[in-house]
Design an enzyme around this catalytic site. Structure first.
Site, PDB file in Angstrom:
ATOM      1  CG  ASP A 253       0.277  11.574  -7.514  1.00 44.81           C
ATOM      2  OD1 ASP A 253       0.161  12.784  -6.528  1.00 44.81           O
ATOM      3  OD2 ASP A 253       0.261  10.514  -6.948  1.00 44.81           O
ATOM      4  CG  ASP A 264      -1.850  13.135  -3.016  1.00 43.21           C
ATOM      5  OD1 ASP A 264      -1.380  13.003  -4.172  1.00 43.21           O
ATOM      6  OD2 ASP A 264      -1.708  11.903  -2.318  1.00 43.21           O
ATOM      7  CD  GLU A 377      -3.628   7.719  -3.915  1.00 40.47           C
ATOM      8  OE1 GLU A 377      -2.674   7.600  -4.881  1.00 40.47           O
ATOM      9  OE2 GLU A 377      -3.435   8.207  -2.948  1.00 40.47           O
TER      10      GLU A 377
END
Ligand code: GLY
Ligand code: MN
Length: 434
Positions: A253, A264, A377
């Site tokens: 990540d 991100d 996510e």
């Protein structure tokens, strides 16, 4: 007019008459005489681009007249020999197009001068505790001299909602910068995928990510998470120093921050290049949730809709894998899935990794508009120590994260080019080991 002046004007027009005071970031001590690397706070960077510590931006509006001032570290030869050049008062005026500038040695008198004559102060408490004290002291000085100076701020009004709403809608230029960050992030993730070999340490991949960002004029937008095997079940794993074993999944990540805007991104790939059957089963569910949730990133939807779509797929997947009993509705109601999926699917993204912007206003979800940027996510995490539930999948953690801009033509996935299909990943890794 440059972009900063345009933003300053837009902000003050929305806030109305008064003085606006924004405090920039200050250096933080790491240990002894060593500071952490300095990063300007995002509001300051957004509104004036001034990147030295301990600076204060003051904007004022009276009718049609909007003015600006900066309070900055003064030019100081000795400090500059040790720590580098400063703009100083003259440089602030010359390069940052403000009407006035002051040295922060004269902070109190500068504040008094700039706030005099305004009845409203646009200020955000609790951004800087020490500066809150300075504001209170300034207001007290005014009050003590009220017979001489009847016009000073008696109303304090929060600016956050207005400023952060401006930041939430990204201009084309900001979207282009986000694209650059995403492209550097892509290279870093793909190179990690290609370099990965059993027996390596997480720290080696961490170093590779940092190298790619720095080489391209960026930095990490947040602490990289490089988590092998069961370390991936810790959502914000920070140790990044375990050995990577064949057959484990590696979760990365990590996103590059370039010119103030960060990506991100999370990807997971197998140490040794081949997904185990168990890992592939979990990965496939998360990937489907990721794709279905991205489809919901359209004007008029909300983070809530995106999260619900991802939940539906993840929970159905857990039922199909016999990890959960009962129907989809029963499980959504009981929230038993939170043992394996305990975070939300999205957050806003931009200058800050968890960027500014409300999720709900008065309990009603904020609806997507063009130019908003968010992550998608979904993940599944199996750790019996955390969940109290033993499953066949213990030790597996998977999250797949992309960065999406809302547009009138549907979702723009800035990170779509970072491989995420099982076949593509295995092929890429097989190629790199030949
Ligand atoms: N990248 C870490 C997070 O979104 O929380
Ligand atoms: Mn994220």
């Amino acid at each position: 007019m440059n972009k900063f002046k345009i933003r300053q004007k837009q902000l003050m027009k929305s806030l109305g008459d008064g003085a606006f005071v924004l405090v920039g970031a200050t250096l933080q001590v790491r240990n002894s005489d060593v500071d952490f690397p300095f990063r300007q706070n995002s509001d300051m960077r957004y509104l004036c681009g001034f990147e030295e510590p301990d600076s204060i931006l003051i904007l004022s509006k009276k009718g049609d007249i909007i003015e600006s001032a900066l309070i900055v570290l003064p030019s100081d030869k000795v400090s500059e020999i040790w720590h580098g050049k400063r703009f100083g008062v003259d440089g602030a005026i010359k390069h940052f197009d403000v009407n006035r500038a002051y040295s922060n040695v004269d902070l109190n008198s500068a504040l008094e001068k700039e706030l005099t004559g305004h009845s409203v102060l646009h200020y955000e408490w609790n951004e800087s505790e020490s500066f809150d004290g300075i504001i209170l002291k300034t207001l007290k000085t005014f009050k003590n001299a009220y017979r001489k100076n009847p016009m000073y701020p008696k109303t304090i009004s929060s600016y956050g909602r207005v400023l952060w709403q401006m930041r939430q809608r990204k201009s084309q230029e900001e979207q282009n910068t986000l694209k650059v960050s995403a492209n550097i992030t892509k290279d870093a993730h793909i190179k990690s995928m290609m370099a990965l070999k059993p027996g390596m340490n997480e720290s080696e991949i961490y170093a590779l990510l940092e190298y790619e960002y720095l080489k391209n004029g960026g930095t990490s937008g947040y602490g990289n998470i490089v988590a092998g095997g069961s370390n991936a079940t810790c959502l914000h794993y920070t140790s990044n120093n375990a050995v990577l074993n064949e057959g484990d999944l590696l979760l990365i990540d990590s996103g590059c921050e370039k010119d103030g805007y960060t990506a991100d991104v999370t990807r997971c790939f197998p140490v040794g290049g081949k997904f185990t059957k168990k890992a592939a089963k979990i990965y496939s569910v998360v990937l489907e949730a990721n794709k279905k949730a991205i489809e919901k990133c359209v004007v008029g939807n909300s983070l809530k809709v995106v999260h619900q779509e991802s939940l539906n797929v993840l929970v159905q997947g857990l039922i199909d894998l016999k990890i959960l009993d009962g129907t989809l509705d029963e499980n959504l109601k009981s929230e038993e899935y939170k043992k394996f999926y305990m975070h939300n699917t999205s957050h806003w993204l931009g200058m800050d990794v968890h960027d500014v912007g409300l999720y709900d206003v008065d309990g009603v979800p904020v609806l997507f508009e063009e130019g908003m940027c968010l992550t998608v996510e979904p993940g599944l995490y199996f750790n019996s120590d955390f969940s109290g539930r033993n499953t066949d999948f213990d030790g597996i953690g998977v999250r797949i994260e992309d960065n999406i801009i809302i547009s009138k033509n549907g979702p723009i996935n800035l990170t779509d080019h970072i491989l995420k299909e099982i076949g593509e990943i295995e092929n890429m890794m097989a190629g790199s080991s030949q």
